[in-house]
Design a protein around this motif. Sequence first.
Motif, short mmCIF file in Angstrom:
data_model
loop_
_atom_site.label_atom_id
_atom_site.label_comp_id
_atom_site.label_asym_id
_atom_site.label_seq_id
_atom_site.Cartn_x
_atom_site.Cartn_y
_atom_site.Cartn_z
N GLY A 161 1.81 2.83 -8.76
CA GLY A 161 1.76 4.16 -8.17
C GLY A 161 2.98 4.99 -8.49
O GLY A 161 4.09 4.47 -8.66
N LYS A 211 0.83 -1.20 0.00
CA LYS A 211 0.00 0.00 0.00
C LYS A 211 0.87 1.26 0.00
O LYS A 211 2.08 1.20 0.17
CB LYS A 211 -0.93 -0.01 1.21
CG LYS A 211 -1.78 -1.25 1.38
CD LYS A 211 -2.78 -1.43 0.25
CE LYS A 211 -3.73 -2.60 0.55
NZ LYS A 211 -4.68 -2.85 -0.56
N GLU A 212 0.22 2.40 -0.15
CA GLU A 212 0.93 3.68 -0.27
C GLU A 212 1.95 3.89 0.85
O GLU A 212 1.65 3.75 2.03
CB GLU A 212 -0.08 4.83 -0.25
CG GLU A 212 0.56 6.20 -0.40
CD GLU A 212 -0.46 7.33 -0.42
OE1 GLU A 212 -0.06 8.49 -0.19
OE2 GLU A 212 -1.66 7.05 -0.65
N SER A 251 6.93 4.73 -7.11
CA SER A 251 7.17 3.41 -6.52
C SER A 251 8.44 2.81 -7.11
O SER A 251 8.82 3.12 -8.24
CB SER A 251 5.97 2.48 -6.76
OG SER A 251 5.69 2.36 -8.14
N GLU A 267 1.69 0.50 -4.80
CA GLU A 267 0.99 1.78 -4.88
C GLU A 267 1.99 2.94 -4.79
O GLU A 267 3.21 2.73 -4.80
CB GLU A 267 -0.06 1.87 -3.76
CG GLU A 267 -1.19 0.86 -3.92
CD GLU A 267 -2.29 1.03 -2.88
OE1 GLU A 267 -2.21 1.99 -2.07
OE2 GLU A 267 -3.22 0.21 -2.87
N LYS A 268 1.50 4.14 -4.67
CA LYS A 268 2.31 5.35 -4.66
C LYS A 268 3.35 5.33 -3.54
O LYS A 268 3.07 4.95 -2.41
CB LYS A 268 1.40 6.57 -4.50
CG LYS A 268 2.10 7.91 -4.44
CD LYS A 268 1.10 9.02 -4.22
CE LYS A 268 1.82 10.37 -4.09
NZ LYS A 268 0.85 11.47 -3.84
#
Length: 357
Positions: free
Chosen positions: A203, A148-149, A206, A176-177
């Motif tokens: 993202g 995840k981010e 990344s 993700e980012k």
Amino acid sequence: MEKEWIINELPAKTWNWLKMNESQVTAVTDAIPCIPQVGVETSDNSNGKLPEGVSFEKREIKKGIKTGMGAQISELGSQDMADTLRIEENVQIKSPVVISYQYDAEKNYFNRMQIIAEKDSEIEVIFIFSSDKNSSGTVIHQLLVDAKEGAKVKIYAAQLLGKNACALLDIGGACEKDTSVELLQMQLGAKDLYAGCQMELAGAHSTFRADIGYLADGNDRYDMNYVARHIGKKTESQMDANGILKGNAKKLFRGTIDFITGCAGAKGAESEDVLLIDEGVENQTIPLILCGEEDVEGSHGATIGRLDEQMLFYLASRGFDSEEAKRLVARARVDALCAKIPSEEIQKEIQMMLDAQ
């Protein structure tokens, strides 16, 4: 029950006459799961329990993550649940989690697990795949990574299976980012090895880094496929492979950097350095860049060489015969990668395995 699979397919076909675009393998489908040992090796957590904020349990599988070996491996086992290592949001684990699989001789195994790293979490995970020196059977293991981010995930994996075993080790990930995923793999056992990894950098900003080391000897066959897919803007990837081929070993390595339209500012690099110890080895390498975006930077290459004659002469002058000199040079390469694993106990286990060869 056995089944024919097409695995390790290149994202785009190339030189069909070389028959390197994909591989076909016959593998068992009636495999059983291996129960792993899961814990943390630290002086302040001697009971080995997972720290607060980390869990290991059955959870629903993250859908849509593609892997390096392809869709057919993903059709095995349950499509809904998998062993899951989950790191909660904003949790940073300083000591590595160790997941150890010990396989019995002549049995066939399949495990699927996933790592879910929630927003701004950090974790290091060490995988050990081992069995007795002369064990056979088939080991299939698939790992899915959902970063995840802002998450940071480091994965270390040592494959130490018996020299009559067949291993299919598959990885897929989605980033993700502002995420970072790092992978260090050491392939040191198994007679037939098939390995794949595909990481999607969806993202912006990344990153993915992979260091792959392998030692193939005797009549080993190693077949590998690594793909970095740049989807988000200003994403970065670096994939480096370092290998040794001895005896009559055969190896095929595919490394692909795939720039998808829209990934402006992305950077990707891929390289392989192969040392050919004996005359009977067979080496195949495919470095590949696919480009659907103009504003990107990509590089790839392969270095293939044999033992330096001056080095062999120097070692001979110090009393080492030819075979011992070859072993020392190969061992030095493996030791350099082994030293990066953040566990002295696991480093010792790898060294003991190499000493017994």
